[in-house]
Design a protein around this motif. Structure first.
Motif, PDB file in Angstrom:
ATOM      1  N   PHE A  80       0.832  -1.200   0.000  1.00  0.00           N
ATOM      2  CA  PHE A  80       0.000   0.000   0.000  1.00  0.00           C
ATOM      3  C   PHE A  80       0.871   1.256   0.000  1.00  0.00           C
ATOM      4  O   PHE A  80       1.948   1.265   0.597  1.00  0.00           O
ATOM      5  CB  PHE A  80      -0.875   0.043   1.262  1.00  0.00           C
ATOM      6  N   LEU A 140       3.766   7.115   3.238  1.00  0.00           N
ATOM      7  CA  LEU A 140       3.992   5.880   3.992  1.00  0.00           C
ATOM      8  C   LEU A 140       3.653   4.668   3.139  1.00  0.00           C
ATOM      9  O   LEU A 140       2.615   4.628   2.493  1.00  0.00           O
ATOM     10  CB  LEU A 140       3.124   5.858   5.249  1.00  0.00           C
ATOM     11  N   TYR A 161       0.289   5.295   1.132  1.00  0.00           N
ATOM     12  CA  TYR A 161      -0.567   6.298   1.757  1.00  0.00           C
ATOM     13  C   TYR A 161       0.153   7.638   1.754  1.00  0.00           C
ATOM     14  O   TYR A 161       1.376   7.694   1.753  1.00  0.00           O
ATOM     15  CB  TYR A 161      -0.841   5.949   3.221  1.00  0.00           C
ATOM     16  N   LEU A 209      -5.361   6.530   1.379  1.00  0.00           N
ATOM     17  CA  LEU A 209      -4.811   5.510   0.492  1.00  0.00           C
ATOM     18  C   LEU A 209      -4.704   6.047  -0.933  1.00  0.00           C
ATOM     19  O   LEU A 209      -5.686   6.521  -1.505  1.00  0.00           O
ATOM     20  CB  LEU A 209      -5.697   4.275   0.529  1.00  0.00           C
ATOM     21  N   GLN A 213       0.134  11.107   4.306  1.00  0.00           N
ATOM     22  CA  GLN A 213      -0.316  11.530   5.620  1.00  0.00           C
ATOM     23  C   GLN A 213      -0.160  13.034   5.731  1.00  0.00           C
ATOM     24  O   GLN A 213       0.949  13.567   5.562  1.00  0.00           O
ATOM     25  CB  GLN A 213       0.507  10.843   6.723  1.00  0.00           C
ATOM     26  N   LEU A 240      -4.431   9.097   7.465  1.00  0.00           N
ATOM     27  CA  LEU A 240      -3.772   8.485   6.312  1.00  0.00           C
ATOM     28  C   LEU A 240      -4.796   8.278   5.212  1.00  0.00           C
ATOM     29  O   LEU A 240      -5.906   7.805   5.474  1.00  0.00           O
ATOM     30  CB  LEU A 240      -3.171   7.130   6.687  1.00  0.00           C
ATOM     31  N   PHE A 278      -3.768   6.118  16.117  1.00  0.00           N
ATOM     32  CA  PHE A 278      -4.746   5.999  15.039  1.00  0.00           C
ATOM     33  C   PHE A 278      -5.623   4.771  15.258  1.00  0.00           C
ATOM     34  O   PHE A 278      -5.117   3.670  15.500  1.00  0.00           O
ATOM     35  CB  PHE A 278      -4.056   5.864  13.676  1.00  0.00           C
ATOM     36  N   SER A 323      -8.897  -0.202   4.254  1.00  0.00           N
ATOM     37  CA  SER A 323      -8.736   0.264   5.625  1.00  0.00           C
ATOM     38  C   SER A 323      -9.074   1.731   5.682  1.00  0.00           C
ATOM     39  O   SER A 323      -8.660   2.514   4.826  1.00  0.00           O
ATOM     40  CB  SER A 323      -7.293   0.049   6.091  1.00  0.00           C
ATOM     41  N   GLY A 373      -7.299  -3.777   1.068  1.00  0.00           N
ATOM     42  CA  GLY A 373      -7.170  -2.431   0.544  1.00  0.00           C
ATOM     43  C   GLY A 373      -8.195  -1.450   1.042  1.00  0.00           C
ATOM     44  O   GLY A 373      -8.190  -0.292   0.640  1.00  0.00           O
ATOM     45  N   PHE A 403      -8.706   5.019   8.139  1.00  0.00           N
ATOM     46  CA  PHE A 403      -7.984   5.514   9.300  1.00  0.00           C
ATOM     47  C   PHE A 403      -8.726   6.699   9.910  1.00  0.00           C
ATOM     48  O   PHE A 403      -9.240   7.562   9.189  1.00  0.00           O
ATOM     49  CB  PHE A 403      -6.579   5.975   8.886  1.00  0.00           C
ATOM     50  N   GLY A 404      -8.742   6.747  11.249  1.00  0.00           N
ATOM     51  CA  GLY A 404      -9.193   7.955  11.901  1.00  0.00           C
ATOM     52  C   GLY A 404      -8.184   9.077  11.686  1.00  0.00           C
ATOM     53  O   GLY A 404      -7.086   8.844  11.183  1.00  0.00           O
TER      54      GLY A 404
END
Lengths: 117, 112
Positions: free
Chosen positions: A33, A90, A35, A45, A37, A43, B90, B100, B98, B102-103
């Motif tokens: 993956f 990331l 990401y 994607l 940030q 984060l 987090f 996910s 794929g 995130f807060g």
């Protein structure tokens, strides 16, 4: 121990340049993956890959592309860098073992802080 | 669809006092839930995960979290904060490969 290595910790580039960010994992993970940030945004994607030569768009793919020629390596490419791509990037990987990726944690690299001037 | 809300962007505690970082989620199906910690200039490190086994999950460094389906919450706690706990945390919900979410993160400050 699990290791995800990002090739650069800090990178400074100019607008319009083509930028490559490299990520290598040594865990034989199927899924990788990218990401970005940004403060207050968590984060997000960009792209992910679940197999060699396979890729899927994430939530913010515009202005980016990826390459996965080998299982252990996943590259993020900024085709023509712009100042709004200044960010922390990331890379992460996870295994498909155990019946799926939903219950597998992601393993992260330390990040590349990219500045576009 | 899935979403994660970390209810506090900043939490400040004194060393030796309890820590509570709050996370609410929404998901169409039974999700897997994770807490990660990020120290400055580092990647994210897994603290703990919930994957439909025990609702009280113990993680590293004395952290634990309780999955409460009725409240759609997954709050992170620690009985006694240490200076080394100062970091960003987090909460993450994952349905499948794929996907996910995130807060936005909670910054924990620990005062001496």
């Amino acid at each position: 121990d699990v290791k995800v290595t990002q090739s650069s910790r800090y990178l400074v580039k100019r607008t319009g340049e083509k930028v490559f960010l490299e990520c290598v994992q040594d865990m034989d993970h199927e899924n990788m993956f990218w990401y970005r940030q940004d403060p207050g945004l968590g984060l997000r994607l960009i792209y992910f890959s679940y197999d060699v030569k396979m890729k899927e768009k994430g939530d913010i793919p515009e202005g980016y592309s990826v390459s996965r020629e080998k299982k252990e390596r996943f590259s993020l490419i900024l085709e023509s860098a712009s100042t709004n791509q200044t960010s922390m990037y990331l890379c992460a990987s996870t295994t498909s073992a155990g019946g799926g990726t939903s219950n597998q944690p992601q393993h992260f690299g330390d990040g590349t802080r990219l500045s576009i001037l | 669809a899935q979403s994660v809300t970390q209810l506090d962007s900043h939490v400040s505690v004194s060393e030796g006092t309890p820590v509570l970082l709050r996370c609410n989620y929404s998901s169409s199906y039974s999700p897997s839930l994770f807490w990660y910690v990020q120290h400055p200039n580092k990647g994210l490190q897994l603290l703990l995960k919930y994957t439909s086994a025990a609702t009280l999950v113990k993680g590293i460094n004395g952290f634990e979290a309780e999955f409460k389906k009725s409240e759609t919450s997954f709050h992170l706690t620690k009985p006694s904060a240490h200076m080394s706990d100062a970091a960003e945390y987090f909460c993450v919900v994952t349905l499948n490969a794929g996907k996910s979410t995130f807060g936005d993160g909670t910054t924990l400050t620990v005062k001496p």
